[in-house]
Motif scaffolding. Structure first.
Motif, short mmCIF file in Angstrom:
data_model
loop_
_atom_site.label_atom_id
_atom_site.label_comp_id
_atom_site.label_asym_id
_atom_site.label_seq_id
_atom_site.Cartn_x
_atom_site.Cartn_y
_atom_site.Cartn_z
N LEU A 56 0.46 -1.01 0.16
CA LEU A 56 -0.28 0.36 -0.01
C LEU A 56 0.78 1.30 0.26
N ARG A 76 2.70 1.92 -9.36
CA ARG A 76 1.61 1.84 -8.81
C ARG A 76 0.63 0.99 -8.81
N ARG A 83 -2.10 -6.46 -5.14
CA ARG A 83 -2.97 -6.74 -3.83
C ARG A 83 -3.80 -7.27 -4.32
N PHE A 89 -7.47 -7.49 3.27
CA PHE A 89 -6.67 -6.27 3.55
C PHE A 89 -8.51 -6.90 4.98
N ILE A 97 -18.48 -0.13 1.47
CA ILE A 97 -18.57 0.70 1.07
C ILE A 97 -20.09 0.56 0.95
N VAL A 109 -14.02 -7.57 -4.01
CA VAL A 109 -12.72 -7.58 -5.02
C VAL A 109 -12.73 -8.91 -6.18
N LEU A 112 -13.80 -6.54 -8.64
CA LEU A 112 -12.52 -5.45 -9.92
C LEU A 112 -11.74 -7.05 -9.88
N ARG B 292 -12.38 9.10 0.67
CA ARG B 292 -11.50 7.17 1.87
C ARG B 292 -12.11 6.44 1.38
N GLU B 293 -13.27 6.71 0.32
CA GLU B 293 -14.40 5.62 0.16
C GLU B 293 -13.35 5.05 -1.05
N VAL B 296 -10.09 2.85 0.09
CA VAL B 296 -10.97 1.72 0.27
C VAL B 296 -10.38 0.81 -0.95
N ILE B 297 -11.70 0.78 -1.64
CA ILE B 297 -11.45 0.31 -3.33
C ILE B 297 -10.05 0.48 -3.77
N ALA B 298 -9.33 1.44 -3.53
CA ALA B 298 -7.75 1.35 -3.92
C ALA B 298 -7.04 0.52 -3.28
N ALA B 299 -7.13 0.55 -2.33
CA ALA B 299 -6.69 -0.60 -0.83
C ALA B 299 -6.74 -2.21 -1.27
N LEU B 300 -8.20 -2.26 -1.34
CA LEU B 300 -8.52 -3.44 -2.00
C LEU B 300 -7.76 -4.69 -3.41
N GLU B 393 -3.15 8.06 -3.31
CA GLU B 393 -2.80 6.96 -2.40
C GLU B 393 -3.59 7.33 -1.31
N PRO B 394 -4.20 5.17 -1.27
CA PRO B 394 -5.17 4.57 -0.50
C PRO B 394 -4.44 5.01 0.57
N VAL B 395 -3.30 4.76 1.19
CA VAL B 395 -3.08 4.63 2.31
C VAL B 395 -3.60 6.44 2.91
N MET B 398 -7.77 6.81 2.77
CA MET B 398 -7.98 5.99 4.05
C MET B 398 -7.91 7.24 4.83
#
Ligand SMILES: Nc1ncnc2c1ncn2[C@@H]1O[C@H](COP(=O)(O)OP(=O)(O)O)[C@@H](O)[C@H]1O
Ligand SMILES: [Mg+2]
Lengths: 228, 403
Positions: A56, A76, A83, A89, A97, A109, A112, B292-293, B296-300, B393-395, B398
């Protein structure tokens, strides 16, 4: 080959001219099938470590390897793909959501990844069942309790069958009963389905469940216990 | 992804609907503006061609002829025009400069010999008559200003003198009518009589121009038909005559129309720019709320491209909804206006040559331009949030407090 391996992992945050060292020289190896806790007080670098392991964020120095791939060298987009394919995570704040139902959240996920609708619903439903909340599949997050939401979040991570689930203080927002129940569920999935878990916590009672505990303080590993 | 974008629209239905409403309004106003523009153009076209006819036949090189008599030609040319364009209203006109004398004073004027009952009589004289009975054989109709300056009232006799005439050259004509014309200059030197009387005075058996009104032409868009008829007529009459369309004979009008068309595009463009900024504002707000949401989607594991697509899709759904509603409303209104609608403040606009009833019109090109404008501005408005979504940037995202 180790599932996850770090070498001299270092992260220094810089913002407004202030340098904050969050991790310093962390060397760590995680094998497939582990159920490991990262323990440490607030600010010890637990979140930072999990973020770096999951690609991340990027380290200031050092290496992160996931199944033979050097994560910190990836673009990126490539990190996002990694991931999506290999890492699940779970966050402290559930982070579901709000406009999607529990089932749709659990299937996110997979969506996606481009898994067809029918298949991802079957798998998401199975994940909700494993978390004991299949009956709540059609509820929206705001119709669920904190414990239920976090179970949906774990189901979201599990449905995609990742190589490793990284859970950053998953029980911090739950009362102790619900927190304990969640950890027990995760532990059972680890034993019965072989899911690899790495979770952070600063609650000593939860550490009793972990088979391996890594102690972090001021960004350094200060100790480690293994038990069977 | 579509599901998520769709659900997000309903998260703040008020704002989504407002955004769609802005797009719908812009589309609707765009279509309405085009429809109204064509209606006005048709109106101006209708009134100005009612006065001028659609085509004018003159001697070739009319403007360069020094001797007035060289501008004239035999009346049988009008018959040839009739044979060439059956169904058209064909009117021979004899225009010629004269001196008009009243009580102790003489003024220059333009004599118009026209055929009673024909178009010029109906449109120039009956329409604007303010005194007397109108066009009568052997009588003269004068512009109101001219009559006042010469102290000539209906019933009095006006003395006309045509210099360089091939006919009688001069004579007394009783004033049988007064007209108030829209243009002051025209009212100052207007004197009309029937064609035969004018020919007697100026040049027996001769015309100065032939005016042609084609049947069934009511709209500006018909000008291609006019050009077709012009070409046919020019070929039939040969090189001694020139055949002009109304917009060639009166270029001021044509210029006005093309200039107003450019203003129209500018206006519609500015309107869409404004709408685009409003849409941008709304889309940015809904993006900001969900940083923020999206994190999260980016982090996933969503790639930057996927995040951009999500934000883009959402805006496109809103835009399509707005465009659909706006187009439906616009087409419906245009359909209604095409059957004729009353002009607002018709009395005030009448002096600019706009009739009381207007006929709206919408061309496929206008609809295409409006839709393209609408899609383009929304897409431009969504590019910014989409770009930002791709760079999250996901971090960091979020941790974003959001709304
Ligand atoms: N984005 C950031 N910018 C600056 N400092 C940060 C940032 N994130 C974390 N830190 C700092 O890094 C250290 C480790 O933080 P973190 O990894 O969140 O610890 P933990 O999760 O164990 O509470 C802390 O001192 C924290 O203040
Ligand atoms: Mg933390």
């Amino acid at each position: 080959m180790a599932l996850v391996r770090t070498r001299n992992l270092t992260k220094i945050y810089r913002g407004d001219g202030v340098l904050t060292p969050a991790l310093t020289g962390v060397n760590l190896t995680i094998e497939a099938g582990e159920f490991t806790a990262i323990a440490g007080p607030s600010g010890s670098g637990k979140s930072t470590l999990l973020h770096l392991l999951g690609g991340l964020d990027l380290p200031t120095e050092g290496e992160v390897w996931l199944e033979g791939t050097r994560v910190d060298r990836l673009s990126r987009t490539a990190r996002a793909r990694l991931r999506l394919a290999k890492v699940g995570f779970v966050f402290q704040a559930y982070n579901l959501i709000p406009v999607l139902t529990a089932l749709e959240n659990a299937a996110l996920v997979l969506e996606l990844r481009g898994v067809p609708r029918r298949e991802r619903e079957t798998r998401a439903r199975a994940a909700l069942r494993a978390m004991g909340i299949e009956a709540l599949a059609d509820r929206r997050p705001n119709q669920l309790s904190g414990g239920q939401q976090q179970r949906v979040a774990v189901a979201r991570a599990l449905a995609a069958e990742p190589k490793i689930v990284l859970a950053d203080e998953p029980t911090a927002n739950l009362d102790s009963k619900n927190g304990l129940a969640l950890i027990e569920l995760m532990h059972r999935l680890n034993r019965e389905a072989g899911v690899t878990f790495l979770f952070s916590t600063h609650d000593p009672r939860l550490l009793a469940h972990a088979r391996r505990v890594i102690h972090l303080e001021d960004g350094r590993i200060v100790g480690e216990e293994r038990r069977e | 992804m579509i599901l998520l974008a769709w659900r997000n629209l309903w998260r703040a239905p008020g704002r989504s609907l407002t955004t769609a409403g802005v797009v719908a309004l812009a589309t609707f106003v765009g279509l309405l503006t085009f429809t109204l523009f064509w209606a006005l153009l048709n109106g101006i076209f209708e009134t100005s061609t009612a006065k001028t006819g659609h085509l004018v036949v003159r001697v070739r090189g009319y403007a360069e002829k020094e001797a007035l008599a060289d501008r004239l030609f035999p009346a049988r040319v009008a018959d040839r025009v009739r044979r060439t364009l059956p169904g058209a209203e064909v009117e021979g006109v004899l225009g010629y400069p004269v001196l008009v004398a009243g009580e102790g004073r003489a003024l220059a004027a333009l004599l118009l010999g026209i055929e009673p009952g024909k178009r010029n009589d109906r449109e120039l004289i009956k329409r604007h008559l303010v005194g007397g009975a109108g066009l009568e054989e052997g009588g003269a109709v004068l512009g109101r200003t001219l009559a006042r300056r010469l102290k000539l009232a209906p019933g009095a006799a006006a003395y006309l003198f045509a210099p360089g005439s091939l006919g009688q050259g001069s004579g007394f004509l009783p004033v049988t009518g007064l007209v108030a014309l829209p243009e002051a200059r025209m009212e100052q030197n207007f004197v009309a009589t029937d064609l035969a009387t004018a020919q007697n005075l100026v040049a027996p058996g001769m015309l100065e121009r032939v005016e042609v009104t084609l049947p069934g032409i009511r709209r500006f868009a018909n000008r291609k038909l006019i050009e077709k008829a012009r070409a046919v007529l020019a070929a039939a009459l040969g090189p001694d005559y020139e055949v002009l369309r109304w917009d060639q004979a009166y270029p001021g009008m044509a210029t006005l129309l093309s200039v107003s068309q450019r203003w129209l595009y500018l206006f519609v463009g500015l309107f869409f720019l404004l709408a685009g900024l409003m849409v941008l504002n709304a889309l940015y707000l809904s993006f900001y709320e969900r940083i923020r949401e999206l994190g999260v989607i980016a982090a996933l594991g969503a790639t930057p491209a996927q995040l951009m697509r999500l934000v883009f899709l959402e805006a496109t759904l809103i835009a399509l909804l707005g465009i659909a509603v706006g187009t439906a409303l616009g087409l419906f209104t245009a359909g209604w206006m095409s059957h004729g609608f009353p002009m607002i403040a018709a009395e005030e606009y009448a002096q600019f040559g706009i009739p009381k009833t207007l006929y709206g019109e919408l061309h496929p090109g206008d609809v295409a331009a409006t839709l393209a404008f609408a899609l383009l501005t929304t897409w431009l408005a969504v590019l910014w949030p989409a770009y930002l979504a791709g760079r999250l940037e996901p971090v960091v995202a979020m941790r974003h407090a959001g709304a």
